[in-house]
Design a protein around this motif. Structure first.
Motif, PDB file in Angstrom:
ATOM      1  N   ASP A  19     -18.496   2.060  13.178  1.00  0.00           N
ATOM      2  CA  ASP A  19     -17.521   1.347  12.935  1.00  0.00           C
ATOM      3  C   ASP A  19     -16.647   0.760  13.839  1.00  0.00           C
ATOM      4  O   ASP A  19     -16.487   1.704  14.971  1.00  0.00           O
ATOM      5  CB  ASP A  19     -16.435   2.411  12.005  1.00  0.00           C
ATOM      6  N   PRO A  20     -16.340  -0.550  13.966  1.00  0.00           N
ATOM      7  CA  PRO A  20     -15.635  -0.902  14.862  1.00  0.00           C
ATOM      8  C   PRO A  20     -14.253  -0.519  15.184  1.00  0.00           C
ATOM      9  O   PRO A  20     -13.887  -0.240  16.477  1.00  0.00           O
ATOM     10  CB  PRO A  20     -15.362  -2.606  14.283  1.00  0.00           C
ATOM     11  N   ALA A  21     -13.730   0.101  14.328  1.00  0.00           N
ATOM     12  CA  ALA A  21     -12.428   0.836  14.589  1.00  0.00           C
ATOM     13  C   ALA A  21     -12.755   2.105  15.500  1.00  0.00           C
ATOM     14  O   ALA A  21     -11.786   2.516  16.369  1.00  0.00           O
ATOM     15  CB  ALA A  21     -11.535   1.520  13.342  1.00  0.00           C
ATOM     16  N   PHE A  22     -13.743   2.708  15.517  1.00  0.00           N
ATOM     17  CA  PHE A  22     -14.083   4.029  16.104  1.00  0.00           C
ATOM     18  C   PHE A  22     -14.164   3.482  17.848  1.00  0.00           C
ATOM     19  O   PHE A  22     -13.610   4.109  18.585  1.00  0.00           O
ATOM     20  CB  PHE A  22     -15.276   4.591  15.726  1.00  0.00           C
ATOM     21  N   TRP A  23     -14.874   2.419  18.012  1.00  0.00           N
ATOM     22  CA  TRP A  23     -14.963   1.934  19.423  1.00  0.00           C
ATOM     23  C   TRP A  23     -13.673   1.587  20.001  1.00  0.00           C
ATOM     24  O   TRP A  23     -13.283   1.519  21.188  1.00  0.00           O
ATOM     25  CB  TRP A  23     -16.057   0.838  19.555  1.00  0.00           C
ATOM     26  N   PHE A  51      -3.276   3.343  17.657  1.00  0.00           N
ATOM     27  CA  PHE A  51      -4.137   3.524  16.575  1.00  0.00           C
ATOM     28  C   PHE A  51      -3.642   3.050  15.107  1.00  0.00           C
ATOM     29  O   PHE A  51      -4.091   2.789  14.192  1.00  0.00           O
ATOM     30  CB  PHE A  51      -4.179   5.062  16.254  1.00  0.00           C
ATOM     31  N   SER A  52      -2.058   3.119  15.097  1.00  0.00           N
ATOM     32  CA  SER A  52      -1.370   2.725  13.896  1.00  0.00           C
ATOM     33  C   SER A  52      -1.645   1.454  13.539  1.00  0.00           C
ATOM     34  O   SER A  52      -1.356   0.819  12.462  1.00  0.00           O
ATOM     35  CB  SER A  52       0.272   2.959  14.040  1.00  0.00           C
ATOM     36  N   PRO A  56      -5.194   4.488   9.203  1.00  0.00           N
ATOM     37  CA  PRO A  56      -4.473   5.079   8.512  1.00  0.00           C
ATOM     38  C   PRO A  56      -3.450   6.002   9.322  1.00  0.00           C
ATOM     39  O   PRO A  56      -3.991   6.430  10.172  1.00  0.00           O
ATOM     40  CB  PRO A  56      -5.100   5.677   7.318  1.00  0.00           C
ATOM     41  N   PRO A  57      -2.079   6.096   9.041  1.00  0.00           N
ATOM     42  CA  PRO A  57      -1.251   7.110   9.682  1.00  0.00           C
ATOM     43  C   PRO A  57      -1.729   8.529   9.724  1.00  0.00           C
ATOM     44  O   PRO A  57      -1.586   9.003  11.187  1.00  0.00           O
ATOM     45  CB  PRO A  57       0.185   7.112   9.044  1.00  0.00           C
ATOM     46  N   GLU A  58      -2.163   9.247   8.813  1.00  0.00           N
ATOM     47  CA  GLU A  58      -2.964  10.504   8.988  1.00  0.00           C
ATOM     48  C   GLU A  58      -3.988  10.609   9.981  1.00  0.00           C
ATOM     49  O   GLU A  58      -4.203  11.444  10.584  1.00  0.00           O
ATOM     50  CB  GLU A  58      -3.038  11.147   7.744  1.00  0.00           C
ATOM     51  N   GLN A  59      -4.859   9.447   9.715  1.00  0.00           N
ATOM     52  CA  GLN A  59      -6.224   9.569  10.580  1.00  0.00           C
ATOM     53  C   GLN A  59      -5.525   9.289  12.193  1.00  0.00           C
ATOM     54  O   GLN A  59      -6.185   9.936  12.899  1.00  0.00           O
ATOM     55  CB  GLN A  59      -7.009   8.578  10.175  1.00  0.00           C
ATOM     56  N   ALA A  60      -4.651   8.553  12.274  1.00  0.00           N
ATOM     57  CA  ALA A  60      -4.157   8.111  13.649  1.00  0.00           C
ATOM     58  C   ALA A  60      -3.433   9.500  14.231  1.00  0.00           C
ATOM     59  O   ALA A  60      -3.840   9.748  15.404  1.00  0.00           O
ATOM     60  CB  ALA A  60      -3.179   7.040  13.612  1.00  0.00           C
ATOM     61  N   LEU A  61      -2.796  10.054  13.505  1.00  0.00           N
ATOM     62  CA  LEU A  61      -2.382  11.431  14.079  1.00  0.00           C
ATOM     63  C   LEU A  61      -3.282  12.499  14.454  1.00  0.00           C
ATOM     64  O   LEU A  61      -3.531  13.035  15.460  1.00  0.00           O
ATOM     65  CB  LEU A  61      -1.367  12.214  12.981  1.00  0.00           C
ATOM     66  N   ALA A  62      -4.394  12.501  13.409  1.00  0.00           N
ATOM     67  CA  ALA A  62      -5.497  13.525  13.629  1.00  0.00           C
ATOM     68  C   ALA A  62      -6.357  13.000  14.841  1.00  0.00           C
ATOM     69  O   ALA A  62      -6.856  14.050  15.615  1.00  0.00           O
ATOM     70  CB  ALA A  62      -6.343  13.603  12.153  1.00  0.00           C
ATOM     71  N   THR A 206      -2.592  22.211   6.591  1.00  0.00           N
ATOM     72  CA  THR A 206      -2.100  21.279   5.855  1.00  0.00           C
ATOM     73  C   THR A 206      -3.250  20.270   5.281  1.00  0.00           C
ATOM     74  O   THR A 206      -3.170  19.435   4.446  1.00  0.00           O
ATOM     75  CB  THR A 206      -1.245  20.299   6.628  1.00  0.00           C
ATOM     76  N   GLY A 207      -4.627  20.527   5.831  1.00  0.00           N
ATOM     77  CA  GLY A 207      -5.705  19.669   5.460  1.00  0.00           C
ATOM     78  C   GLY A 207      -5.940  18.492   6.218  1.00  0.00           C
ATOM     79  O   GLY A 207      -6.952  18.022   6.061  1.00  0.00           O
ATOM     80  N   LEU A 208      -5.010  18.262   7.153  1.00  0.00           N
ATOM     81  CA  LEU A 208      -5.066  16.922   7.913  1.00  0.00           C
ATOM     82  C   LEU A 208      -6.261  17.005   8.672  1.00  0.00           C
ATOM     83  O   LEU A 208      -6.946  15.832   8.859  1.00  0.00           O
ATOM     84  CB  LEU A 208      -3.836  16.723   8.768  1.00  0.00           C
ATOM     85  N   MET A 209      -6.600  17.929   9.396  1.00  0.00           N
ATOM     86  CA  MET A 209      -7.834  18.238  10.436  1.00  0.00           C
ATOM     87  C   MET A 209      -8.786  18.909   9.576  1.00  0.00           C
ATOM     88  O   MET A 209      -9.337  20.081   9.737  1.00  0.00           O
ATOM     89  CB  MET A 209      -7.384  19.286  11.589  1.00  0.00           C
ATOM     90  N   ALA A 210      -9.489  18.113   8.748  1.00  0.00           N
ATOM     91  CA  ALA A 210     -10.605  18.541   7.930  1.00  0.00           C
ATOM     92  C   ALA A 210     -11.489  17.257   7.675  1.00  0.00           C
ATOM     93  O   ALA A 210     -11.109  16.139   7.964  1.00  0.00           O
ATOM     94  CB  ALA A 210     -10.264  19.204   6.725  1.00  0.00           C
ATOM     95  N   GLY A 211     -12.775  17.582   7.594  1.00  0.00           N
ATOM     96  CA  GLY A 211     -13.776  16.320   7.289  1.00  0.00           C
ATOM     97  C   GLY A 211     -13.918  15.288   8.453  1.00  0.00           C
ATOM     98  O   GLY A 211     -14.139  15.559   9.625  1.00  0.00           O
TER      99      GLY A 211
END
Length: 265
Positions: A19-23, A51-52, A56-62, A206-211
């Motif tokens: 995923d280019p976003a990962f790099w 990241f924002s 997505p906001p939740e993934q940016a925070l995680a 909260t489930g944010l830090m999962a998967g």
């Protein structure tokens, strides 16, 4: 990002690295780690702001949680575990207030609008740093230091649980009491490490830090550490005056960035 699963599989790893976003996130994290190595702070702010723009906001925070956690272990213990423990004891009021408020505010990460929080934090931070740079003396009175620690720590924790950024109030406090360079960086590492540990635990619940969010954050630890190592080499060559100017300048950028993020939400 990786498929929605809590297990780390070859498929999920290949999906992540393809995923280019990962790099892009790795590049941002490398730079953020370098800045942290130089000044001791600003890594989560750089990461969440950048990241924002593409996550997505939740993934940016995680994404910032595990790199923040790991890099601060190194920063907090650079002069040894005993020195880190001394900082825990010396700034225990700030720590307690920060950690309690992170736990409280993290529960509302999906329901509290961040714009007002960020604006209310960014404006006074910017004003304070600009006043410091201009030569005005805004140091906190030492007889009120205990009270200031409770208040500033609580403010930092309140914002930290929601936005992942709780450093600016600590930096303001350390500048106000005139803490020297080594102490400033060590205390930041201690506070940021314990805060990140609590934030990680809170968002496991909260489930944010999962998967995929968990593995995405874990994958960013390596570039964060690499950047920090290079940054620390630069920091070691700085004298106290230059280090303070760097801190003040970054604090201005931090405040402006918080305001900009509030306006963009």
């Amino acid at each position: 990002m990786p498929p929605e699963t809590g297990r780390l599989t070859l498929e999920s790893l290949l999906h992540l690295t393809g995923d280019p976003a990962f790099w892009a996130a790795c590049a941002v994290t490398l730079f953020a780690g370098f800045v942290k190595g130089v000044a001791g702070f600003a890594m989560p702010l750089i990461m969440i702001s950048s990241f924002s723009a593409f996550l997505p906001p939740e993934q940016a925070l995680a994404g910032l949680i595990l790199p923040t956690l790991v890099t601060n272990v190194s920063q907090a213990t650079r002069q040894g575990v005993a020195a880190a423990w001394d900082s825990v004891l010396a700034y225990r009021r700030f720590l307690i207030a920060t950690l309690v408020m992170i736990v409280v505010s993290a529960q509302f990460v999906r329901v509290i609008p961040q714009a007002a929080f960020l604006m209310l934090l960014g404006l006074p931070i910017t004003a304070f740093a600009l006043a410091q740079i201009s030569g005005r003396k805004l140091a906190l009175r030492l007889e009120h230091r205990d009270r200031a620690e409770w208040i500033m720590g609580g403010i930092g924790g309140l914002y930290g649980g929601v936005s992942g950024v709780w450093g600016p109030p600590l930096i303001v406090y350390l500048l106000s009491i005139g803490a020297e360079k080594v102490e400033t960086v060590r205390v930041q590492g201690v506070v940021f490490f314990l805060g990140a540990l609590v934030l990680f635990g809170a968002h496991l619940q909260t489930g944010l830090m999962a998967g995929p969010n968990l593995w995405f954050s874990a994958a960013l630890v390596l570039p964060a550490m690499a950047g920090q190592v290079f940054g620390q080499r630069v920091q070691d060559r700085m004298d106290q005056a230059r280090f303070r100017r760097w801190t003040q300048g970054l604090l201005v950028l931090t405040g402006v960035n918080l305001v900009w993020r509030a306006l963009m939400l």
